[in-house]
Design a protein around this motif. Sequence first.
Motif, mmCIF file in Angstrom:
data_model
loop_
_atom_site.group_PDB
_atom_site.id
_atom_site.type_symbol
_atom_site.label_atom_id
_atom_site.label_comp_id
_atom_site.label_asym_id
_atom_site.label_seq_id
_atom_site.Cartn_x
_atom_site.Cartn_y
_atom_site.Cartn_z
ATOM 1 N N PHE A 411 0.830 -1.208 0.000
ATOM 2 C CA PHE A 411 0.000 0.000 0.000
ATOM 3 C C PHE A 411 0.859 1.250 0.000
ATOM 4 O O PHE A 411 1.841 1.352 0.725
ATOM 5 N N ASP A 412 0.473 2.208 -0.839
ATOM 6 C CA ASP A 412 1.176 3.487 -0.956
ATOM 7 C C ASP A 412 0.318 4.576 -0.311
ATOM 8 O O ASP A 412 -0.649 5.044 -0.914
ATOM 9 N N PRO A 413 0.638 4.999 0.927
ATOM 10 C CA PRO A 413 -0.213 5.977 1.612
ATOM 11 C C PRO A 413 -0.213 7.346 0.942
ATOM 12 O O PRO A 413 -1.171 8.104 1.079
ATOM 13 N N LYS A 414 0.857 7.661 0.218
ATOM 14 C CA LYS A 414 0.920 8.968 -0.453
ATOM 15 C C LYS A 414 -0.178 9.095 -1.494
ATOM 16 O O LYS A 414 -0.811 10.145 -1.637
ATOM 17 N N HIS A 415 -0.403 8.019 -2.251
ATOM 18 C CA HIS A 415 -1.427 8.052 -3.308
ATOM 19 C C HIS A 415 -2.675 7.265 -2.921
ATOM 20 O O HIS A 415 -3.595 7.131 -3.724
ATOM 21 N N MET A 416 -2.692 6.734 -1.679
ATOM 22 C CA MET A 416 -3.846 6.013 -1.138
ATOM 23 C C MET A 416 -4.317 4.891 -2.069
ATOM 24 O O MET A 416 -5.490 4.739 -2.384
ATOM 25 N N LYS A 417 -3.350 4.066 -2.508
ATOM 26 C CA LYS A 417 -3.697 2.902 -3.316
ATOM 27 C C LYS A 417 -2.584 1.864 -3.194
ATOM 28 O O LYS A 417 -1.482 2.154 -2.728
ATOM 29 N N PHE A 418 -2.896 0.637 -3.636
ATOM 30 C CA PHE A 418 -1.898 -0.418 -3.632
ATOM 31 C C PHE A 418 -0.973 -0.266 -4.840
ATOM 32 O O PHE A 418 -1.425 0.053 -5.947
ATOM 33 N N LYS A 419 0.313 -0.515 -4.636
ATOM 34 C CA LYS A 419 1.272 -0.457 -5.737
ATOM 35 C C LYS A 419 1.109 -1.656 -6.662
ATOM 36 O O LYS A 419 1.337 -1.564 -7.868
ATOM 37 N N ARG A 420 0.741 -2.792 -6.071
ATOM 38 C CA ARG A 420 0.563 -3.996 -6.877
ATOM 39 C C ARG A 420 -0.843 -4.030 -7.463
ATOM 40 O O ARG A 420 -1.838 -3.971 -6.740
ATOM 41 N N ASP A 421 -0.918 -4.123 -8.794
ATOM 42 C CA ASP A 421 -2.210 -4.204 -9.488
ATOM 43 C C ASP A 421 -1.988 -4.904 -10.819
ATOM 44 O O ASP A 421 -0.952 -5.550 -11.024
ATOM 45 N N GLN A 422 -2.934 -4.775 -11.754
ATOM 46 C CA GLN A 422 -2.808 -5.477 -13.032
ATOM 47 C C GLN A 422 -1.607 -5.004 -13.845
ATOM 48 O O GLN A 422 -1.060 -5.748 -14.673
ATOM 49 N N ASP A 423 -1.174 -3.761 -13.615
ATOM 50 C CA ASP A 423 -0.017 -3.237 -14.347
ATOM 51 C C ASP A 423 1.304 -3.572 -13.660
ATOM 52 O O ASP A 423 2.363 -3.495 -14.274
#
Length: 738
Positions: A411-423
Amino acid sequence: MNGQPATEQLKGIVERITFYSAESGYSIARFKVPGERDLLTIVGSFANLQAGQTLELAGIWRDHPKYGAQFQVTQYRETKPATITGIEKYLGSGLIKGVGPVTAKRIVAHFGLDTLEVIESQIERLNEVPGIAKKRVKLIQLAWVEQKAIKEVMLFLQGHGVSTTYAVKIYKKYGDESIAVVTQNPYRLATDVYGIGFVTADAIARNLGIEPTSEYRYRSGLLHVLNHAAEEGHCFLPQAELVENTVKRLALPGHVIEPKDVEELTVTMAIDEELIMQGGSGELAGQFLCYSPPFYRAEQAVAERLRVLLSRKLPTDIERVQRWLERFAQATNSTLSEQQRQAVELAASSRVLILTGGPGTGKTTTTKTIVALWKAMGKTIALASPTGRAAQRLSEVTGQEAKTIHRLLEFDPKHMKFKRDQDSPIEADAVVVDEASMLDLFLANSLLKAVSPESQLLLVGDTDQLPSVGAGAVLKDMIDSGSIPVMRLSQVFRQAQASQIVTNAHRINQGEFPQLEPVSDAPKSDCLWLKATEPEDGVQYISDIVEQLLPGLGYDLAQVQVLCPMTRGDVGTRNLNRVLQALVNPAAAAKPELMRGGMTLRVGDRVIQQVNDYNREVFNGDMGIIQGMDLEEQEVTVQYGKRQVSYDYADLNEIGLAYAVTIHKSQGSEYPVVVMPLFMQHYMMLSRNLLYTGLTRARKLAVLVGAPKAIGMAVKRVDAMQRYTMLGQRISRARETC
């Protein structure tokens, strides 16, 4: 006149605060009035009550049947303290971050009665005070300016039942725009500020004169009802149910809410994309289903991602896998059941596999074998679980590092999303997720997005446990879809049959009353019962068990966890935490403590994180120990495993005492000893899967305390409330297109 007591005036200093509610600001304090020998008790709602404050009060005297005379405050005004002692206590109360009792004493010793004037207009003169560094003076200056701004917000909100804690959060969210935002649309608070719900926002709105028929109010009410449904596990509500519940929620004395107006607004909100509506099917055919957009998109995304994974063929030499199994059994001197062998073979040949079964059926051994097989096949493997405790257990079983799902997904708190995804998928050929029954819709969506289409996924869980705390019934829906390979282990192994915990768990699942032994037979059984019909007796029995029985059996108190069906009542977590805290971690002169929300926290306390906090990387259900309190910096440090996490005072509503926690909060965890109260006081929550989940949290010993009627009700009541979810149907439809 009319029998009403006359309003009186008091002026004095707050000596100490004995109770404070973060939800309402309601406080009980001891008050020193000049000329009075004894301290007086004052009660009322305060925006920002601190020890040392000088207050002018208006109110009436009441005679409390238990606590005697109390001054009920109806209005109050703060004035500057006029004495050296008052100023010192005021400054050292925690009002200003960076100034605690020691620093306050130094400042007041230097400036005397001019202290507050110096801080207000010549704060740089604090450099004159011995022992205060320039860096600290700068911090005090910033804190003083901020607390003045916060105080304006709090004074504005004090008549609206908003506590100090929430006022600070409002200020952190909106800054200098706080009053403007709250005045224009207080309903924003319900979605923007954690802890302020629709009820509080609605009360503020009414006090500000916003009309009950305001569209802001109706829209917020609809979203509130949907959010409340999500808290109960639903992904959507049928339109008729949403309208009916919203009309009830918006009802006010003397004000009629027209269902037609609310129904029309759902259509308008669907056009504005604040809601998504779609036609129902099956039992819900002919009805419109109303989703908050994130829930609708998440259901679609999970189904689509599973379709992609399942559409990829996986060539496998099963005969080679079978030969490996023979060699593995010989090398490890182990014997797998036929069901376990089938599970391993399926894992070798399936992109997605669900492994399920009750306690003692060999899920752990099967998982360990599958991981060993994948390693032998040269695959890289990622292991994860929803909770830290479950991840640690998975790591111990497999001999390989396991992470929480949040950490696996980075999880990336700066951008409030997970770094790991489909990309940027998880870098592993195979992913194992234990305790998969805890996966809610959003976490499942994030996880599946991060699993590469070329990878394999093993989900291990027990669908007879309570469903996820968050919305959805993901594991159950996946199984019910009929589209995903499932291996259900049902054979209970001989060594597991020796455990009454295991055998009773299976009895409960079959609707049979558990076989419980009295506590006097403690050495003979790992599943004990202490009969108590009255909750008050239950509190005393639980205290005796924790203080006397368990230490006598050789258990350290750190190994004991009390699990309750609910938070309220004599045998709920709130009361039991107060009782157990006094037993396990009593107050001591050298042990720092503070009070927040009517709860005392002190160094050494066991606490639980109650919300996901991505910035601190602590998540709902994580448990730790308070290691330190800095009264100057107004920070509390909690040790979570190997990590230390600091909380500002304003964020302490994120944690709570954890000597007793709800059974829901215990999911994914195991404890050496579980003590579980079950009383008719809990009747609303009693169900078979709740009792089953609580019992199976115990690894070595379970002690049930309560009434036979309550246990019987739990066994008989299959949780009848079905969660509204369309995920199973979406998975089935998506699979048909493969």
